[in-house]
Write a protein that holds these residues in place. Structure first.
Motif, PDB file in Angstrom:
ATOM      1  N   GLU A 109       0.818  -1.213   0.000  1.00 36.38           N
ATOM      2  CA  GLU A 109       0.000   0.000   0.000  1.00 36.38           C
ATOM      3  C   GLU A 109       0.851   1.262   0.000  1.00 36.38           C
ATOM      4  OE1 GLU A 109      -3.435   0.109  -0.310  1.00 36.38           O
ATOM      5  OE2 GLU A 109      -2.992  -1.988  -0.796  1.00 36.38           O
ATOM      6  N   GLY A 110       2.109   1.128   0.400  1.00 34.90           N
ATOM      7  CA  GLY A 110       3.035   2.259   0.347  1.00 34.90           C
ATOM      8  C   GLY A 110       2.605   3.420   1.222  1.00 34.90           C
ATOM      9  N   GLU A 111       2.776   4.629   0.718  1.00 32.88           N
ATOM     10  CA  GLU A 111       2.477   5.838   1.490  1.00 32.88           C
ATOM     11  C   GLU A 111       0.980   6.053   1.670  1.00 32.88           C
ATOM     12  OE1 GLU A 111       4.395   9.096  -0.376  1.00 32.88           O
ATOM     13  OE2 GLU A 111       6.441   8.402   0.072  1.00 32.88           O
ATOM     14  N   ALA A 112       0.167   5.368   0.876  1.00 36.38           N
ATOM     15  CA  ALA A 112      -1.287   5.513   1.023  1.00 36.38           C
ATOM     16  C   ALA A 112      -1.759   4.997   2.372  1.00 36.38           C
ATOM     17  CB  ALA A 112      -2.006   4.767  -0.103  1.00 36.38           C
ATOM     18  N   CYS A 113      -1.000   4.067   2.952  1.00 35.14           N
ATOM     19  CA  CYS A 113      -1.349   3.516   4.267  1.00 35.14           C
ATOM     20  C   CYS A 113      -0.728   4.399   5.342  1.00 35.14           C
ATOM     21  CB  CYS A 113      -0.864   2.068   4.386  1.00 35.14           C
ATOM     22  SG  CYS A 113      -1.299   1.267   5.941  1.00 35.14           S
ATOM     23  N   THR A 114      -1.444   5.436   5.725  1.00 30.90           N
ATOM     24  CA  THR A 114      -0.932   6.343   6.758  1.00 30.90           C
ATOM     25  C   THR A 114      -1.077   5.741   8.150  1.00 30.90           C
ATOM     26  OG1 THR A 114      -3.096   7.441   6.825  1.00 30.90           O
ATOM     27  CG2 THR A 114      -1.415   8.380   5.357  1.00 30.90           C
ATOM     28  N   ASN A 115      -2.154   5.028   8.377  1.00 35.82           N
ATOM     29  CA  ASN A 115      -2.355   4.290   9.625  1.00 35.82           C
ATOM     30  C   ASN A 115      -3.368   3.185   9.356  1.00 35.82           C
ATOM     31  OD1 ASN A 115      -4.671   5.765   9.365  1.00 35.82           O
ATOM     32  ND2 ASN A 115      -4.678   6.608  11.414  1.00 35.82           N
ATOM     33  N   ALA A 116      -3.441   2.215  10.254  1.00 36.34           N
ATOM     34  CA  ALA A 116      -4.313   1.071  10.003  1.00 36.34           C
ATOM     35  C   ALA A 116      -4.646   0.360  11.299  1.00 36.34           C
ATOM     36  CB  ALA A 116      -3.656   0.090   9.023  1.00 36.34           C
ATOM     37  N   ILE A 117      -5.807  -0.297  11.294  1.00 36.06           N
ATOM     38  CA  ILE A 117      -6.198  -1.188  12.379  1.00 36.06           C
ATOM     39  C   ILE A 117      -6.118  -2.613  11.845  1.00 36.06           C
ATOM     40  CG2 ILE A 117      -7.999  -1.838  14.016  1.00 36.06           C
ATOM     41  CD1 ILE A 117      -9.141   0.944  13.804  1.00 36.06           C
ATOM     42  N   VAL A 118      -5.408  -3.478  12.565  1.00 36.25           N
ATOM     43  CA  VAL A 118      -5.254  -4.881  12.188  1.00 36.25           C
ATOM     44  C   VAL A 118      -6.110  -5.708  13.142  1.00 36.25           C
ATOM     45  CG1 VAL A 118      -3.647  -6.785  11.841  1.00 36.25           C
ATOM     46  CG2 VAL A 118      -2.905  -4.431  11.387  1.00 36.25           C
ATOM     47  N   PHE A 119      -7.141  -6.361  12.602  1.00 34.40           N
ATOM     48  CA  PHE A 119      -8.064  -7.126  13.434  1.00 34.40           C
ATOM     49  C   PHE A 119      -7.680  -8.600  13.434  1.00 34.40           C
ATOM     50  CE2 PHE A 119     -10.873  -3.452  12.671  1.00 34.40           C
ATOM     51  CZ  PHE A 119     -11.309  -3.223  13.975  1.00 34.40           C
TER      52      PHE A 119
END
Length: 324
Positions: A109-119
Motif C-alpha cells: 500500500e506504500g504511502e497511502a497507508c498512513t495508519n491502520a487497524i489490524v483485526f
C-alpha cells in the motif's frame, strides 16, 4: 452518596443494540429500564440487527419506528474491499507465513497507508501480531479485552494522535471506536461472525472519506467468507499478492539405514527388514543383535563393538575350553 436517580430520564439510548442483547446483558438492560419512566423514548442503534435480535427489541419498545440511512449490513461505498486467498506451504508454518503476508500487504500500500487497524480473532494472536510488527520495524501496539482500561486507553490515544501507526485489535475495537482518519483496515483473520466484518471495515471510510479494507483468507475460511458475501449481498473482490510462500525444502536423498542406524552399503538391492543372511554368511557365525563377523568387523552393529561380544555361543565355548 453513590446513588443514581433515573426517574427524570426522558430519552434512553442503547448503542450497538444487537451486541448488547446478544452477549447476556439483557437482565442488566431490563433492570435499568425498569428504573426509568415508562413514558421515556427509547432509541436502539446498530449497523447490523439479526432478525432474532430484532424480535427481542419488541420487549423494550412500544410502537417503534424503524429508520435506516442505508440498507442493513452494508459497508460504505467509499470503502474499497479486497481479500487475498492464501494457501500455506505447510501447516506448521501457516501462522508465520500469514504474518509475512500481512507485512507484504502493508508494504504494497506504500504511502497511502498512513495508519491502520489490524483485526485478529483471538486476543493471544493480537499480542503476537503486534510483537511481530514491532520486531520488523513497524510502529504497532495491541488492544484487547484482557487489558486494563488504562492499558487500552494508552495505545488508543497514541493511535488517535498519530504516535502509533498500527493498532492491532480484537473485536473490542470493531464497534463504537470513532477515529475519522483511519486509512486502512487489515483483517488478519476472517471474522467468525459475518456481522463483525461490517463493523470492522466500518472503522475506515468514515464521514464520506475514502478507505481500504483488506482481508487474508485461507482455504479453511471458505465458509465464513461465503457468509460475509451473503450478508453484504455482493462478492468481496479477490486480489493478487506479490508475496509467495516459500516451498517446503526438499529432503536430500540419503542412504538407507538399518534398524541400528548403520548405513546400508549394499547397492545391488534395497535393504529388507527381517531378511535372512545367506548360508555362507551364517557359516561365519552371528553375534548379538544379528550382527555378522566379516573380516574382523561387525556388520550391522558398528565397528566399535568388542569382538568377544560378537562371538557366537559355540565360539565363546570353544575359546573357554581352549583357555582351560
Amino acid at each position: 452518596r453513590g446513588k443514581l436517580l433515573l426517574t427524570g430520564v426522558q430519552i434512553m439510548g442503547v448503542d450497538e443494540a444487537d451486541r448488547m442483547l446478544d452477549m447476556g446483558f439483557i437482565p442488566d438492560i431490563e433492570r435499568i429500564f425498569s428504573l426509568t419512566p415508562f413514558t421515556r423514548q427509547t432509541l436502539f442503534f446498530s449497523a447490523t440487527m439479526a432478525p432474532e435480535i430484532e424480535r427481542l427489541t419488541s420487549t423494550f419498545l412500544s410502537s417503534p419506528e424503524k429508520i435506516e440511512v442505508a440498507r442493513q449490513a452494508t459497508a460504505s461505498e467509499t470503502i474499497e474491499q479486497g481479500v487475498v486467498i492464501y494457501k500455506p506451504s505447510r501447516r506448521a508454518r501457516a501462522a508465520k507465513e500469514q504474518r509475512n503476508l500481512l507485512r507484504a500487504l502493508i508494504d504494497g500500500e506504500g504511502e497511502a497507508c498512513t495508519n491502520a487497524i489490524v483485526f485478529c480473532n483471538r486476543k493471544t494472536e493480537v499480542d503476537i501480531v503486534a510483537k511481530s510488527l514491532a520486531k520488523h520495524g513497524y510502529n504497532a501496539a495491541p488492544i484487547h479485552g484482557d487489558l486494563d482500561q488504562s492499558q487500552r486507553m494508552k495505545p488508543l490515544d497514541g493511535f488517535r494522535s498519530g504516535e502509533i501507526r498500527f493498532l492491532c485489535a480484537s473485536d473490542v475495537a470493531a464497534r463504537v471506536l470513532d477515529i475519522p482518519n483511519v486509512s486502512h483496515v487489515f483483517n488478519f483473520d476472517v471474522p467468525g461472525h459475518a456481522e463483525d466484518y461490517v463493523h470492522r471495515i466500518g472503522r475506515t471510510g468514515r464521514a464520506g472519506r475514502s478507505g481500504k479494507a483488506l482481508m487474508i483468507s485461507t482455504p479453511s475460511d471458505e465458509k465464513q467468507l461465503g457468509a460475509i458475501e451473503n450478508l453484504i449481498k455482493k462478492p468481496v473482490p479477490r486480489i493478487e499478492s506479490t508475496f509467495v510462500a516459500p516451498s517446503a525444502p526438499e529432503r536430500a536423498e540419503q542412504p538407507a539405514k538399518d534398524s541400528k542406524g548403520a548405513k546400508n552399503t549394499r547397492t545391488d538391492e534395497p535393504a529388507k527388514r527381517g531378511a535372512k543372511p545367506a548360508k555362507s554368511d551364517r557359516s561365519r557365525g552371528r553375534g548379538r543383535g544379528g550382527g555378522r563377523r566379516d573380516e574382523g568387523n561387525v556388520v550391522g552393529m558398528g565397528d566399535h563393538l568388542p569382538s568377544f561380544i560378537a562371538l557366537s555361543f559355540e565360539e565363546r565355548r570353544a575359546e573357554t575350553e581352549t583357555a582351560a
